[in-house]
Scaffold this motif. Sequence first.
Motif, PDB file in Angstrom:
ATOM      1  N   MET A   9       0.822  -1.196   0.000  1.00 35.40           N
ATOM      2  CA  MET A   9       0.000   0.000   0.000  1.00 35.40           C
ATOM      3  C   MET A   9       0.867   1.262   0.000  1.00 35.40           C
ATOM      4  SD  MET A   9      -3.118   0.674  -0.155  1.00 35.40           S
ATOM      5  CE  MET A   9      -4.424   1.741   0.238  1.00 35.40           C
ATOM      6  N   ALA A  10       1.970   1.256   0.736  1.00 40.03           N
ATOM      7  CA  ALA A  10       2.854   2.423   0.792  1.00 40.03           C
ATOM      8  C   ALA A  10       3.482   2.700  -0.571  1.00 40.03           C
ATOM      9  CB  ALA A  10       3.935   2.226   1.852  1.00 40.03           C
ATOM     10  N   PHE A  11       3.816   1.646  -1.309  1.00 41.39           N
ATOM     11  CA  PHE A  11       4.384   1.819  -2.651  1.00 41.39           C
ATOM     12  C   PHE A  11       3.385   2.509  -3.573  1.00 41.39           C
ATOM     13  CE2 PHE A  11       4.920   0.262  -7.000  1.00 41.39           C
ATOM     14  CZ  PHE A  11       6.202   0.752  -7.260  1.00 41.39           C
ATOM     15  N   LYS A  12       2.141   2.085  -3.501  1.00 41.85           N
ATOM     16  CA  LYS A  12       1.092   2.649  -4.349  1.00 41.85           C
ATOM     17  C   LYS A  12       0.881   4.126  -4.026  1.00 41.85           C
ATOM     18  CE  LYS A  12      -3.614   1.487  -5.774  1.00 41.85           C
ATOM     19  NZ  LYS A  12      -4.745   0.608  -5.516  1.00 41.85           N
ATOM     20  N   ARG A  13       0.813   4.454  -2.733  1.00 41.59           N
ATOM     21  CA  ARG A  13       0.647   5.859  -2.324  1.00 41.59           C
ATOM     22  C   ARG A  13       1.839   6.700  -2.780  1.00 41.59           C
ATOM     23  NH1 ARG A  13      -2.336   7.471   2.861  1.00 41.59           N
ATOM     24  NH2 ARG A  13      -0.718   9.036   2.685  1.00 41.59           N
ATOM     25  N   GLY A  14       3.033   6.156  -2.639  1.00 44.35           N
ATOM     26  CA  GLY A  14       4.239   6.862  -3.068  1.00 44.35           C
ATOM     27  C   GLY A  14       4.244   7.101  -4.565  1.00 44.35           C
ATOM     28  N   PHE A  15       3.808   6.085  -5.307  1.00 48.13           N
ATOM     29  CA  PHE A  15       3.725   6.216  -6.768  1.00 48.13           C
ATOM     30  C   PHE A  15       2.762   7.338  -7.151  1.00 48.13           C
ATOM     31  CE2 PHE A  15       1.513   5.060 -10.715  1.00 48.13           C
ATOM     32  CZ  PHE A  15       2.578   5.103 -11.599  1.00 48.13           C
ATOM     33  N   TYR A  16       1.567   7.344  -6.537  1.00 48.60           N
ATOM     34  CA  TYR A  16       0.594   8.392  -6.831  1.00 48.60           C
ATOM     35  C   TYR A  16       1.104   9.763  -6.395  1.00 48.60           C
ATOM     36  CZ  TYR A  16      -3.232   5.382  -8.355  1.00 48.60           C
ATOM     37  OH  TYR A  16      -4.028   4.516  -9.055  1.00 48.60           O
ATOM     38  N   LEU A  17       1.807   9.822  -5.285  1.00 48.80           N
ATOM     39  CA  LEU A  17       2.352  11.091  -4.813  1.00 48.80           C
ATOM     40  C   LEU A  17       3.374  11.649  -5.800  1.00 48.80           C
ATOM     41  CD1 LEU A  17       2.494  13.235  -2.581  1.00 48.80           C
ATOM     42  CD2 LEU A  17       4.291  11.867  -1.531  1.00 48.80           C
ATOM     43  N   ILE A  18       4.287  10.812  -6.250  1.00 48.70           N
ATOM     44  CA  ILE A  18       5.300  11.256  -7.221  1.00 48.70           C
ATOM     45  C   ILE A  18       4.638  11.671  -8.533  1.00 48.70           C
ATOM     46  CG2 ILE A  18       7.232  10.471  -8.641  1.00 48.70           C
ATOM     47  CD1 ILE A  18       8.107   8.799  -6.170  1.00 48.70           C
ATOM     48  N   CYS A  19       3.681  10.889  -9.000  1.00 47.75           N
ATOM     49  CA  CYS A  19       2.959  11.254 -10.233  1.00 47.75           C
ATOM     50  C   CYS A  19       2.202  12.568 -10.059  1.00 47.75           C
ATOM     51  CB  CYS A  19       1.988  10.143 -10.638  1.00 47.75           C
ATOM     52  SG  CYS A  19       2.796   8.698 -11.306  1.00 47.75           S
ATOM     53  N   GLY A  20       1.599  12.762  -8.900  1.00 47.22           N
ATOM     54  CA  GLY A  20       0.870  13.998  -8.633  1.00 47.22           C
ATOM     55  C   GLY A  20       1.784  15.215  -8.607  1.00 47.22           C
ATOM     56  N   LEU A  21       2.933  15.082  -7.958  1.00 51.02           N
ATOM     57  CA  LEU A  21       3.884  16.189  -7.900  1.00 51.02           C
ATOM     58  C   LEU A  21       4.444  16.518  -9.291  1.00 51.02           C
ATOM     59  CD1 LEU A  21       5.740  15.282  -4.597  1.00 51.02           C
ATOM     60  CD2 LEU A  21       4.154  17.190  -4.957  1.00 51.02           C
ATOM     61  N   CYS A  22       4.750  15.489 -10.063  1.00 50.52           N
ATOM     62  CA  CYS A  22       5.235  15.708 -11.437  1.00 50.52           C
ATOM     63  C   CYS A  22       4.150  16.362 -12.293  1.00 50.52           C
ATOM     64  CB  CYS A  22       5.691  14.391 -12.063  1.00 50.52           C
ATOM     65  SG  CYS A  22       7.196  13.726 -11.344  1.00 50.52           S
ATOM     66  N   SER A  23       2.918  15.912 -12.153  1.00 49.43           N
ATOM     67  CA  SER A  23       1.811  16.493 -12.915  1.00 49.43           C
ATOM     68  C   SER A  23       1.579  17.947 -12.525  1.00 49.43           C
ATOM     69  CB  SER A  23       0.527  15.701 -12.684  1.00 49.43           C
ATOM     70  OG  SER A  23       0.666  14.403 -13.174  1.00 49.43           O
ATOM     71  N   LEU A  24       1.670  18.233 -11.238  1.00 53.33           N
ATOM     72  CA  LEU A  24       1.505  19.609 -10.793  1.00 53.33           C
ATOM     73  C   LEU A  24       2.613  20.491 -11.364  1.00 53.33           C
ATOM     74  CD1 LEU A  24       0.034  21.692  -9.053  1.00 53.33           C
ATOM     75  CD2 LEU A  24       1.471  20.976  -7.138  1.00 53.33           C
ATOM     76  N   ALA A  25       3.845  19.999 -11.335  1.00 51.48           N
ATOM     77  CA  ALA A  25       4.969  20.759 -11.887  1.00 51.48           C
ATOM     78  C   ALA A  25       4.773  21.014 -13.383  1.00 51.48           C
ATOM     79  CB  ALA A  25       6.282  20.024 -11.636  1.00 51.48           C
ATOM     80  N   LEU A  26       4.362  19.987 -14.126  1.00 56.03           N
ATOM     81  CA  LEU A  26       4.128  20.158 -15.562  1.00 56.03           C
ATOM     82  C   LEU A  26       2.963  21.110 -15.824  1.00 56.03           C
ATOM     83  CD1 LEU A  26       4.696  16.511 -16.821  1.00 56.03           C
ATOM     84  CD2 LEU A  26       6.150  18.506 -17.250  1.00 56.03           C
TER      85      LEU A  26
END
Length: 122
Positions: A1-18
């Motif tokens: 579960m922590a891996f999945k949350r981390g994946f979504y967090l990184i994707c969210g931060l990258c999407s926000l930056a873009l």
Amino acid sequence: MAFKRGFYLICGLCSLALGLLGIPLPILPTVPFILLAAFCFARSSDRLHHWLMTHPWFSEALNDWEQSRGIRKGLKKKAYIVSGLSFAVSIAVVPLIWVKIMLLCFALGLGLFLKQIPELED
């Protein structure tokens, strides 16, 4: 579960930056990246999701999208104007013809994408 949350967090931060980069840059569309960031933050970080959903720049559009799957006419008109001007300046400044053609194709693609999004009354 922590891996999945981390994946979504990184994707969210990258999407926000873009998405933030897409405000001044004509090639990057802002709206899809901010929507993706909201989706990812909803699955990874309540704090970041709440921040994004209440941010003065994005909250109204995100809430409209979440409730009605559309954007307001005024915002859509602004998106057409700002992206059109941005692409026009970029096309005028770039010296390479193949880059001008590519930018024109991106502009047309963005215009078609915006056209298919349902409009809400202001």
